[in-house]
Write a protein that holds these residues in place. Structure first.
Motif, mmCIF file in Angstrom:
data_model
loop_
_atom_site.group_PDB
_atom_site.id
_atom_site.type_symbol
_atom_site.label_atom_id
_atom_site.label_comp_id
_atom_site.label_asym_id
_atom_site.label_seq_id
_atom_site.Cartn_x
_atom_site.Cartn_y
_atom_site.Cartn_z
ATOM 1 N N GLY A 1 0.834 -1.184 0.000
ATOM 2 C CA GLY A 1 0.000 0.000 0.000
ATOM 3 C C GLY A 1 0.869 1.234 0.000
ATOM 4 N N TRP A 2 0.253 2.375 0.249
ATOM 5 C CA TRP A 2 0.941 3.657 0.178
ATOM 6 C C TRP A 2 0.638 4.488 1.406
ATOM 7 C CZ3 TRP A 2 4.323 4.175 -3.681
ATOM 8 C CH2 TRP A 2 4.201 3.284 -4.746
ATOM 9 N N LEU A 3 1.604 5.277 1.813
ATOM 10 C CA LEU A 3 1.445 6.229 2.913
ATOM 11 C C LEU A 3 1.584 7.629 2.340
ATOM 12 C CD1 LEU A 3 3.771 4.465 5.500
ATOM 13 C CD2 LEU A 3 1.272 4.424 5.450
ATOM 14 N N GLY A 4 0.687 8.524 2.770
ATOM 15 C CA GLY A 4 0.791 9.924 2.376
ATOM 16 C C GLY A 4 1.739 10.640 3.314
ATOM 17 N N LEU A 5 2.603 11.481 2.767
ATOM 18 C CA LEU A 5 3.642 12.150 3.543
ATOM 19 C C LEU A 5 3.503 13.665 3.512
ATOM 20 C CD1 LEU A 5 6.670 10.112 2.163
ATOM 21 C CD2 LEU A 5 5.332 9.630 4.215
#
Length: 92
Positions: free
Chosen positions: A57-61
């Motif tokens: 998945g992806w993490l927003g930074l």
């Protein structure tokens, strides 16, 4: 807070993912006892899947690299999903 970038989840994000999952169920009104009971088993379920890449998945930074959105790890194909906090059979 504005999201400035994304990065893929990594095995070292396991605690963050577990914390976000507990907070999601808490916000939906789940009982604290259920949240406590499911947290450990979910982490154990998730660990090898993050390590192998089966779940991703992806993490927003933020601009400073702090995680401000996500995570949403999901593999593709045949999923071995754990039951969730609404389940009577499994506390994962």
């Amino acid at each position: 807070m504005k999201v400035y970038g994304f990065r893929p989840v990594a095995p070292e994000d396991q605690a963050l993912i577990c914390r976000h999952r507990v907070e999601m169920f808490r916000a939906s009104g789940r009982d604290e006892a259920i949240l406590t009971e499911m947290d450990g088993p979910f982490g154990e379920w998730l660990r090898p899947r993050l390590a192998s890449g089966a779940d991703f998945g992806w993490l927003g930074l933020a601009a400073n690299g702090e995680v401000v959105a996500g995570p949403d790890p999901h593999g593709e194909g045949d999923r071995d999903d754990p039951d969730h906090a609404s389940s009577n059979d499994h506390p994962v």
